[in-house]
Design an enzyme around this catalytic site. Structure first.
Site, short mmCIF file in Angstrom:
data_model
loop_
_atom_site.label_atom_id
_atom_site.label_comp_id
_atom_site.label_asym_id
_atom_site.label_seq_id
_atom_site.Cartn_x
_atom_site.Cartn_y
_atom_site.Cartn_z
N ASP A 105 42.54 36.74 24.43
CA ASP A 105 42.54 38.40 24.39
C ASP A 105 41.01 38.76 23.97
O ASP A 105 40.79 40.05 24.04
CB ASP A 105 43.41 38.85 23.36
CG ASP A 105 43.26 38.17 21.81
OD1 ASP A 105 43.92 38.00 21.08
OD2 ASP A 105 41.99 37.86 21.77
N HIS A 120 41.69 28.05 25.55
CA HIS A 120 42.69 28.42 26.73
C HIS A 120 42.49 29.32 27.70
O HIS A 120 43.18 30.05 28.50
CB HIS A 120 44.20 28.77 26.07
CG HIS A 120 44.85 27.55 25.38
ND1 HIS A 120 45.99 27.91 24.38
CD2 HIS A 120 44.53 26.42 25.21
CE1 HIS A 120 46.15 26.79 23.92
NE2 HIS A 120 45.56 25.78 24.50
N CYS A 128 39.05 33.18 42.64
CA CYS A 128 39.81 32.88 43.94
C CYS A 128 40.09 31.52 43.91
O CYS A 128 39.49 30.59 43.53
CB CYS A 128 38.78 33.27 44.96
SG CYS A 128 39.52 33.04 46.46
N CYS A 131 38.21 30.28 47.54
CA CYS A 131 36.56 30.23 47.42
C CYS A 131 35.83 30.05 45.95
O CYS A 131 34.73 29.67 45.71
CB CYS A 131 36.06 31.42 48.13
SG CYS A 131 35.91 32.99 47.09
N CYS A 149 40.82 38.16 46.68
CA CYS A 149 39.47 38.07 46.49
C CYS A 149 39.00 38.78 47.99
O CYS A 149 39.65 38.92 48.93
CB CYS A 149 39.09 36.83 46.51
SG CYS A 149 37.28 36.25 46.72
N CYS A 151 37.36 37.30 50.14
CA CYS A 151 37.54 36.46 51.27
C CYS A 151 39.24 36.30 51.76
O CYS A 151 39.43 35.48 52.57
CB CYS A 151 37.43 35.07 50.67
SG CYS A 151 38.48 34.21 49.63
N THR A 189 48.38 29.93 13.94
CA THR A 189 48.90 29.25 15.20
C THR A 189 49.88 28.28 14.70
O THR A 189 50.20 27.79 13.54
CB THR A 189 47.75 28.17 15.81
OG1 THR A 189 48.47 27.32 16.61
CG2 THR A 189 47.22 27.11 14.75
N SER A 190 51.09 27.95 15.50
CA SER A 190 52.15 27.29 15.21
C SER A 190 51.90 25.79 15.32
O SER A 190 52.72 25.06 15.12
CB SER A 190 53.54 27.64 16.25
OG SER A 190 52.89 27.51 17.43
N GLU A 216 53.86 31.56 7.74
CA GLU A 216 55.16 30.72 7.71
C GLU A 216 54.68 29.47 7.79
O GLU A 216 53.68 28.95 8.12
CB GLU A 216 56.20 30.88 8.89
CG GLU A 216 56.46 32.01 9.32
CD GLU A 216 57.86 32.43 9.55
OE1 GLU A 216 58.07 33.59 9.65
OE2 GLU A 216 58.40 31.59 9.98
#
Ligand code: APR
Length: 250
Positions: A105, A120, A128, A131, A149, A151, A189-190, A216
């Site tokens: 994000d 990630h 593309c 290309c 793209c 191209c 994070t889990s 949690e």
């Protein structure tokens, strides 16, 4: 909680180098749903059917319809929150050096963080599949799906989809930092997706103090984490920053 906040603040004070590993939880307070757990995206959309590279190669238009259009809309509206800003403040106090984020994000950078490894990938650009040309996502028209793209090739967001490997430079740098840091903050994070979930294990084995922030418990809690601050990232990081500020003054 206050005792643990003090312990965490002391760990950040004495650490010569600290990194943070962040996940979807730190952006929940920015209105971006997590992937797992209550209200998680993968409760509604099967990730192996729509977030896997094979699915994108087979039917990119469908992946846009079912997953990416909704994501790009939510990401476009999101603003960084106190959790992101808390990490910026730790950085400005010299108590945090690098963030390894699983989030696509861009909110750490929006908040002002200087050194962010997008483990990630990112939704901020597309490449593309023919290309290889990369384009800023803001310049891509989504009137026709999948986007194309110049191209004629199909564009794909520069995110790491299931079935793909982590870019080698990101993986190597994150693992190097994990093996040499004195403290690691693990926020929102889990800790269920590899190889990101293994970074706290590498850090722990190298002698680092692991500080987990999550409302949690996770598979890290009580096994890898030395200090677990159970709560939402925004509130906990505000309290942690204040405690660090005080402890640095002493
Ligand atoms: N503050 C802190 N943590 C929170 C908050 C909050 N306000 N709200 C939820 N959480 C926690 C949840 O308890 C959960 O442990 O954030 C975690 C979110 O877990 P996931 O949705 O599994 O997200 P993440 O760990 O980042 O997923 C890893 O999986 O789907 C892939 O590529 C995707 O990067 C993602 C990866």
């Amino acid at each position: 909680m206050n005792m643990q906040i003090q312990q965490a603040a002391m760990a950040l004070k004495v650490a010569r180098s600290t990194i943070a590993l962040t996940g979807a939880g730190i952006s929940v307070e920015s209105g971006i749903p997590p992937f797992r757990g209550r209200g998680g995206l993968w409760e509604k959309i099967d990730p192996m059917k729509y977030a896997h590279i094979d699915a994108y190669e087979r039917n990119p238009a469908e992946v846009w319809e079912v997953l990416f259009l909704g994501l790009i809309d939510v990401l476009g509206k999101a603003k960084s929150n106190d959790g992101h800003r808390g990490l910026v403040r730790l950085e400005s106090m010299g108590r945090l050096q690098t963030i390894v984020t699983q989030n696509i994000d861009g909110l750490h950078q929006q908040a002002g963080s200087k050194d962010v490894i997008e483990f990630h990938g990112t939704f901020a650009s597309m490449s593309c599949m023919t290309c290889g040309q990369a384009t800023d996502s803001h310049q891509v028209s989504l009137e026709v799906l999948p986007p194309r793209c110049a191209c004629g090739g199909v564009l794909r967001p520069d995110v790491v989809m299931f079935g793909e490997i982590i870019p080698l430079d990101h993986l190597q740098r994150a693992q190097m930092l994990a093996s040499t840091c004195d403290a690691m903050l693990v926020v929102g994070t889990s800790a269920t997706v590899e190889p990101a979930a293994y970074l706290p294990v590498i850090a722990k084995r190298s002698g680092a103090t692991i500080i987990e922030i999550n409302p949690e418990p996770t598979p890290l809690t009580d096994r890898i984490s030395d200090i677990t601050l159970l709560g939402e990232a925004g509130r906990v990081l505000r309290a942690l920053v204040d405690a660090v500020k005080h402890i640095l003054r002493d």
